[in-house]
Design an enzyme around this catalytic site. Structure first.
Site, PDB file in Angstrom:
ATOM      1  N   LYS A 112       0.870  -1.343   0.183  1.00 34.99           N
ATOM      2  CA  LYS A 112       0.087  -0.096  -0.014  1.00 34.99           C
ATOM      3  C   LYS A 112       0.788   1.161   0.072  1.00 34.99           C
ATOM      4  O   LYS A 112       0.383   2.347  -0.708  1.00 34.99           O
ATOM      5  CB  LYS A 112      -0.942   0.044   0.969  1.00 34.99           C
ATOM      6  CG  LYS A 112      -2.004  -0.821   1.074  1.00 34.99           C
ATOM      7  CD  LYS A 112      -3.269  -0.559   1.948  1.00 34.99           C
ATOM      8  CE  LYS A 112      -4.470  -1.617   1.809  1.00 34.99           C
ATOM      9  NZ  LYS A 112      -5.426  -1.683   2.687  1.00 34.99           N
ATOM     10  N   LYS A 195      -5.630 -10.223  -6.952  1.00 34.66           N
ATOM     11  CA  LYS A 195      -6.671 -10.377  -6.126  1.00 34.66           C
ATOM     12  C   LYS A 195      -7.834  -9.512  -6.528  1.00 34.66           C
ATOM     13  O   LYS A 195      -7.624  -8.251  -7.026  1.00 34.66           O
ATOM     14  CB  LYS A 195      -6.333  -9.945  -4.655  1.00 34.66           C
ATOM     15  CG  LYS A 195      -7.241 -10.419  -3.500  1.00 34.66           C
ATOM     16  CD  LYS A 195      -6.449  -9.912  -2.279  1.00 34.66           C
ATOM     17  CE  LYS A 195      -6.653  -8.493  -2.102  1.00 34.66           C
ATOM     18  NZ  LYS A 195      -6.189  -7.906  -0.675  1.00 34.66           N
ATOM     19  N   LYS A 198     -11.254  -3.831  -3.764  1.00 35.28           N
ATOM     20  CA  LYS A 198     -11.839  -2.500  -4.011  1.00 35.28           C
ATOM     21  C   LYS A 198     -10.952  -1.540  -4.531  1.00 35.28           C
ATOM     22  O   LYS A 198     -11.481  -0.341  -5.119  1.00 35.28           O
ATOM     23  CB  LYS A 198     -12.520  -2.074  -2.546  1.00 35.28           C
ATOM     24  CG  LYS A 198     -12.738  -2.950  -1.697  1.00 35.28           C
ATOM     25  CD  LYS A 198     -13.365  -2.594  -0.565  1.00 35.28           C
ATOM     26  CE  LYS A 198     -12.837  -3.432   0.956  1.00 35.28           C
ATOM     27  NZ  LYS A 198     -13.833  -3.306   2.041  1.00 35.28           N
TER      28      LYS A 198
END
Ligand code: TYM
Length: 331
Positions: A112, A195, A198
């Site tokens: 991230k 994956k 969102k």
């Protein structure tokens, strides 16, 4: 033995099929046998979402989605993290017993934060400690999650152990992860090696629980496929076919091998058609219920307030005991 179940979900966006198959459907099932506590973790979402309106509407939407999927706010405790102060209070205590080196190993932080690590917020780095606090504030023993949370849960166990050792107590139980079922890692519809998430820029990569029947069918029809005749499970060589097969098995609640046997000779287009029908059948009731719930935000807020009161009644006394253990004077 009955467990105390805890799990959480971020209101960074609405829910997608990965959340549902990897986690939520297990949350629903666990309500039959255990005491369950489910939390919408807005404080975790704040590490990446800095838009107050979006935070408020996502939080209500995630609550509606959980209720529509079958979380029963009477049997289970459903609430918003920031409404219960124990989460931040315990997170600070745990920050003080967690070695920096443990956090340096967290792969989600590395992903991230990306290349601009120096600019990443401190909250993103300390994120897994808050996650440990979520679980331990209720002395929860079982934590149902998707595969991507495995490392964070191992850390939660280590942090519980570190607290116990440092203060010479057995106060916190070590929480057990539960990573169960056929679909612990649902992949993107556009790329079977990534994956379903969102944060993917392409909405075609995921099925949202808010998608209507036509959108679900279109996304499945346009999902990436290969040109091999027949469908079988081989995640190395055929990641997309394998992912869609896994989704089918999970939605149908049938073993993957059984579904594989049925479609072994089927053309990809035929398989996708059947999968689209199945997905629409399973998800349309959830979708309809969600719309009803979202039309009454005051009712959602009432349910969440009720959940927060019950959550605080468990976590508040735990915090008092923790403050005693570490030697904080009571006011
Ligand atoms: P979050 O909000 O990213 O996801 C919520 C749950 O959905 C699962 N999940 C998936 N499962 C299968 N396939 C996928 N593609 C997929 N994407 C998401 C996640 O594994 C998760 O179970 N850090 C957590 C939230 C959290 C938490 C906690 C969880 C905060 N505190 C305490 C458990 C206990 C998270 O970001 O989940």
């Amino acid at each position: 033995m009955n467990a105390r179940v805890f799990s959480g979900i971020q209101p960074t966006h609405g829910l997608h099929l990965g959340n549902y198959l990897g986690a939520i459907r297990h949350w629903v099932r666990l309500q039959d046998e255990h005491e369950c506590i489910y939390c919408i973790v807005d404080q975790h979402a704040l590490t990446t979402l800095h838009d107050a309106e979006q935070m408020r509407s996502n939080t209500r939407e995630v609550a509606a989605a959980l209720l529509a999927c079958g979380i029963d706010p009477e049997r289970s405790i459903l609430f918003v993290q920031s409404n219960v102060p124990a989460h931040s209070q315990l997170a600070w205590v745990l920050n003080c017993v967690t070695p920096l080196g443990w956090l340096n190993r967290m792969t989600q932080f590395k992903e991230k934060a990306g290349k601009h690590r120096e600019n990443a917020p401190v909250g993103l780095y300390a994120y897994p400690v808050l996650q440990a606090a979520d679980i331990l504030a209720y002395k929860a023993t079982l934590v149902p999650v998707g595969e991507d949370q495995k490392q964070h849960l191992e850390l939660s166990r280590d942090i519980a152990g570190a607290f116990n050792r440092k203060f010479g107590t057995e106060y916190f139980p070590l929480p057990e992860p539960m990573i169960a079922g056929e679909a612990t890692r649902v992949m993107s519809l556009r790329d079977g090696t990534k994956k379903m998430s969102k944060s993917d820029v392409s909405d075609m990569s995921r099925i949202n629980l808010t998608d209507d029947a036509a959108t679900i069918a279109r996304k499945i029809q346009r999902a990436k496929s290969d040109s091999i005749l027949g469908i079988w499970y081989d995640p190395e060589k055929r990641p997309e076919a394998s992912n869609l097969l896994t989704i089918y098995a999970a939605l149908a609640e049938r073993p993957r091998a059984e579904v594989e046997a049925e479609f072994r000779e089927a053309p990809f287009a035929e398989f996708k058609k059947r999968l689209a029908e199945l997905a629409v059948e399973k998800l349309s009731a959830i979708n309809a219920r969600m719309r009803e719930l979202m039309a009454d935000p005051a009712e959602i807020d009432r349910i969440l307030r009720y959940g927060a009161e019950r959550a605080a009644a468990i976590a508040g006394p735990v915090m008092e005991e923790v403050y005693d253990i570490v030697g904080f004077l009571r006011p």
